[in-house]
Scaffold this motif. Structure first.
Motif: not given
Length: 404
Positions: A48-51, A32-40, A87-88
């Motif tokens: 919506v993606a992070f939710a 989840l932390g990795w996802t938050w970093v790459v989404l940022t 774009g991810l």
């Protein structure tokens, strides 16, 4: 020790929300932390993606207790990540999808199994379509290749789920078989005790009838002796008192091991054997092919009929077990040691000692223990240190087991 390990393994295999929540947290926090970093970092992502990622990781806490609902929530979360990732193309939290698919196939109902290939096909197609719609971000990866690769990965996880499901069913069948075998063993042991006690009840008539016959005959003779020979009448009364006392002791000893519901049958199955009939038993055993030697140590003492019957049955059962398990052509030794405090009985053969139940748990020996415990005695059985199998018993000289 093995039972403790088995209970620990059973606890590990048992689905618990706490264990699943702990594992989901342990795996989910880094992803989840990795996802938050790459989404940022990625251009154009939406909340919506992070939710969706948060929903997917949270649903994994129910992957075994509610597998179908958990998979539905994970699938919805992954769809939200694909729709709002900008774009991810493939957020890291999408890795929970094959894990959830595995859990649904391994722990879900039989109806949930059919959703596995459908979910794998739709999920792979959705990611492949996203690569096809965004060729610039795809870095040259063919959408067909992405689709086939993801389909192979998800179908592999579905297959692992089926394998785990089969393994769990097999382990459960083994545990159920072990439980039924244990219940059957306990039931056979209880039935053996019941049958032995019922046989003791049938033999009470034979054990006590001798003493009662003495009482009756002496009492009849005493009516005449009182008038003709008073001195002899006193001896007759003493004999009657001794016979009655021994009869009462035998009744208490035998009835003490009977259940209240066991019927007392008055009909005898035959004359109760005594130690005087041991030579005949040994001759019959030798005729069956077992070489038996017999020895007595110490000064022989007279026992009550019930005690002699217990010793006789012990020797009979031990030699029968030797013939049954070791076979003909073996040798056995029977030793009666008359000590100062009690009688010790030893029966040992030279057969394979490990071919019989450990610790003397055979059904015949259950009855032997019941007999000896009625007189305060003990019975032990097991493989001998010098080879073969041995049965040892001790019968203390009590007022009810010894006649003076």
């Amino acid at each position: 020790m093995s039972q403790v390990i088995g209970r620990l393994l059973a606890q590990v295999r048992t689905p618990t929300p706490a264990a699943d929540a702990a594992l989901a947290t342990l795996v989910g926090l880094p992803l989840l932390g990795w996802t938050w970093v790459v989404l940022t970092i990625a251009p154009g992502p939406s909340p919506v993606a992070f939710a969706g990622a948060l929903l997917a990781h949270s649903a994994m806490a129910l992957r075994r207790t509610a597998p179908l609902a958990s998979f539905g929530a994970v699938a919805a979360g992954c769809a939200a990540m694909l729709a709002g990732a900008g774009g991810l193309l493939l957020p890291p939290s999408m890795l929970v999808f094959p894990w959830s698919l595995y859990s649904m196939c391994a722990y879900g109902s039989r109806r949930a199994l059919g959703w596995g290939p459908v979910a794998a096909l739709l999920g792979s197609a959705a990611v492949g379509l996203r690569f096809w719609l965004n060729p610039r971000e795809a870095s040259g990866l063919p959408p067909a290749f992405v689709f086939l690769f993801l389909l192979a990965v998800t179908m592999m996880m579905w297959s692992f789920g089926l394998w785990r499901r089969t393994q769990r069913a097999y382990l459960e069948s083994l545990e159920d078989r072990a439980r039924r075998a244990e219940a059957d063993r306990e039931e056979r042991a209880r039935r053996a005790v019941h049958d032995e006690r019922a046989r003791i009840a049938r033999e009470i008539h034979d054990v006590v009838s001798h003493s009662l016959s003495v009482v009756i005959s002496q009492a009849q003779g005493g009516t005449y002796a009182v008038r003709t020979n008073p001195d002899r009448a006193a001896g007759i009364l003493t004999t009657i008192a001794d016979a009655g006392r021994h009869a009462l002791a035998d009744m208490r000893g035998l009835l003490g091991v009977l259940r209240a519901e066991t019927p007392l049958e008055s009909e005898s199955a035959g004359s109760a054997p005594t130690l005087a009939e041991l030579p005949r038993l040994l001759e019959g055993t030798r005729a069956a092919g077992l070489a038996v030697t017999f020895r007595q140590d110490g000064a022989e003492r007279r026992l009550s009929p019930a005690a002699e019957l217990a010793v006789y049955r012990l020797v009979q059962e031990s030699l029968t077990n030797t013939l049954k398990h070791a076979g003909a052509g073996r040798r056995a030794q029977v030793v009666l040691s008359w000590g100062s405090a009690g009688l010790a009985v030893q029966v040992q053969d030279d057969g394979p000692g490990d071919s019989r139940p450990p610790g003397g748990t055979g059904l015949g020996l259950v009855g032997m223990r019941e007999r000896f415990q009625a007189f305060g005695g003990t019975v032990a059985a097991g493989p001998a240190t010098t080879g073969g199998f041995h049965v040892s018993a001790r019968l203390p000289y009590l007022q009810r087991t010894e006649q003076t």
